[in-house]
Design an enzyme around this catalytic site. Structure first.
Site, PDB file in Angstrom:
ATOM      1  N   THR A  12       4.112  25.927  16.619  1.00  0.00           N
ATOM      2  CA  THR A  12       3.512  24.932  15.725  1.00  0.00           C
ATOM      3  C   THR A  12       3.645  23.509  16.258  1.00  0.00           C
ATOM      4  OG1 THR A  12       4.030  26.347  13.844  1.00  0.00           O
ATOM      5  CG2 THR A  12       3.511  24.051  13.366  1.00  0.00           C
ATOM      6  N   GLN A  33       8.413  40.857 -27.241  1.00  0.00           N
ATOM      7  CA  GLN A  33       7.317  41.285 -26.363  1.00  0.00           C
ATOM      8  C   GLN A  33       7.013  40.268 -25.267  1.00  0.00           C
ATOM      9  OE1 GLN A  33       4.023  42.241 -28.957  1.00  0.00           O
ATOM     10  NE2 GLN A  33       4.685  44.361 -29.183  1.00  0.00           N
ATOM     11  N   GLY A  64      15.385  30.801 -19.847  1.00  0.00           N
ATOM     12  CA  GLY A  64      15.258  29.548 -20.587  1.00  0.00           C
ATOM     13  C   GLY A  64      15.904  28.399 -19.835  1.00  0.00           C
ATOM     14  N   GLU A  87       4.586  31.843   8.999  1.00  0.00           N
ATOM     15  CA  GLU A  87       3.906  32.996   9.613  1.00  0.00           C
ATOM     16  C   GLU A  87       2.454  33.101   9.157  1.00  0.00           C
ATOM     17  OE1 GLU A  87       5.692  33.852  11.803  1.00  0.00           O
ATOM     18  OE2 GLU A  87       7.737  34.340  11.258  1.00  0.00           O
TER      19      GLU A  87
END
Length: 387
Positions: free
Chosen positions: A131, A287, A347, A371
């Protein structure tokens, strides 16, 4: 494909987990500051060498070079098990960018002896230098040049975001020997040792996770012999293909780590949902909380199955260009979603440094970038579909 994990791989996972619990977890509790992210280099090296002694570190390399000849499916499961422990130090039990690379298997016999074998034993470390500031995803447009001068090559340019750049004993450097040819014979890989005149470490590049920073590396008229070309003088211009081979295997490695980290965080969420009581009942009975956990469980299971299939295909000798991009894209996006959900399940506590989730949240963000970004993975997949 047999979907049952072989007994010997399960035993290997158990052995690694026991090693982490027996030797590494006490070190983590006694030597690391829980409010800091970094791990001292000396401690990392110590763990790598100990892991190499026990046969975990580079188990997938050939036995005649010091490895155990473990197939990639086994190595994927080993990396997953290490990440699943939740122990920060477990990351150094299997090699990363600083460790041995399969590219060096393409080296000459002398290169394997000098560079690969010390990496497998964890006596040395390396860095992978592809890079650049103007060439990230577009790797074939690198500007670092390699100019032949008699029996030597002169390297000029700058690399950045180089993991282990400051501490590596040598660098695997990709440079353009012919900018016009680009990927088609215009990029060569060189092995350049630390201390070579003109090779220096530039500024550190610190990211979201402290201690996981990369470095800028500078090559100013660095002279190397033709014997430092990966694979020898006959391999001039073949570097781009070598780099792509490295990235394909790196994607599989990242997928296995993402799966292990997601598994660990999901287990934290499940335990908390069972134990935390609000409005006179465990929050796991709600739920909304169940939805976070169930969605994460389903996505993790899908990611694991895709990763195992990719590793299995590689072990069969099948090409895995599409599969490695699929698993890297899916797993890296998946782990970010899972960690985010598990913070939500916890939380306010999930956001606090008292728990590991906030550190992991910052850590996993890098997986959608390294990558090859998620966008690049989609591009590669599209190309394999003929688009």
């Amino acid at each position: 494909m047999d979907l049952n994990i072989p007994a010997e791989y399960q035993e290997l996972q158990r052995n690694l987990t026991e090693f982490v619990d027996r030797e590494l977890r006490p070190l983590e509790e006694s030597e690391l500051d829980r409010n800091r992210d970094d791990v001292p280099v000396e401690l990392r090296d110590r763990i790598r060498r100990r892991s190499a002694e026990l046969g975990f570190y580079a188990a997938d390399f050939p036995e005649d070079l010091g490895g155990s000849g473990l197939p990639q499916l086994g190595m994927v499961l080993l990396r997953e098990a290490a990440a699943r422990t939740g122990c920060r130090l477990a990351a150094f039990t299997t090699y990363g960018p600083e460790g041995p690379t399969g590219l060096l298997l393409n080296g000459t016999d002398e290169q394997k002896k000098t560079y690969l074998m010390p990496l497998i034993s964890a006596e040395k470390s390396m860095c992978f230098c592809l890079t650049e500031p103007d060439a990230g995803s577009d790797a074939q447009s690198i500007r670092t040049t390699a100019t032949q001068d008699g029996d030597e090559w002169v390297i000029n340019g700058t690399k950045h975001f180089i993991t282990n750049g400051k501490h590596a004993d040598f660098a695997l450097v990709f440079a353009a020997n012919d900018r016009e040819k680009k990927a088609q014979g215009g990029i060569t890989a060189f092995i350049i040792e630390k201390g070579t005149p003109g090779f220096s470490v530039g500024k550190p590049q610190v990211g979201m996770v402290e201690g996981e920073g990369q470095f800028e590396l500078i090559f100013d008229n660095v002279r190397v012999s033709e014997e430092q070309i990966l694979g020898g003088p006959t391999q001039v211009g073949m570097g781009f293909y070598a780099a792509m081979q490295f990235l394909a295997m790196g994607r599989l490695s990242i997928a296995s780590m993402c799966n292990g980290i997601a598994d660990y965080c999901l287990s934290l969420g499940i335990d908390y949902a069972r134990e935390r009581v609000a409005f006179d009942r465990p929050i796991g009975k709600n739920q909304y909380v169940q939805g976070h956990i169930v969605e994460s469980h389903i996505e993790l299971k899908a990611s694991k199955l895709m990763t195992y299939e990719c590793a299995w295909k590689y072990d069969q000798g099948d090409p895995v260009i599409q599969e490695s991009s699929i698993v890297k894209y899916y797993s890296s996006e998946m782990v970010n979603r899972v960690v985010d959900r598990m913070i939500q399940v916890h939380g306010g506590m999930g956001w606090m440094r008292e728990l590991p989730l906030e550190r992991i949240y910052r850590l996993v963000r890098i997986f959608t970038l390294v990558e090859g970004t998620s966008e690049i993975q989609k591009y590669i997949i599209a190309k394999t579909l003929g688009l």
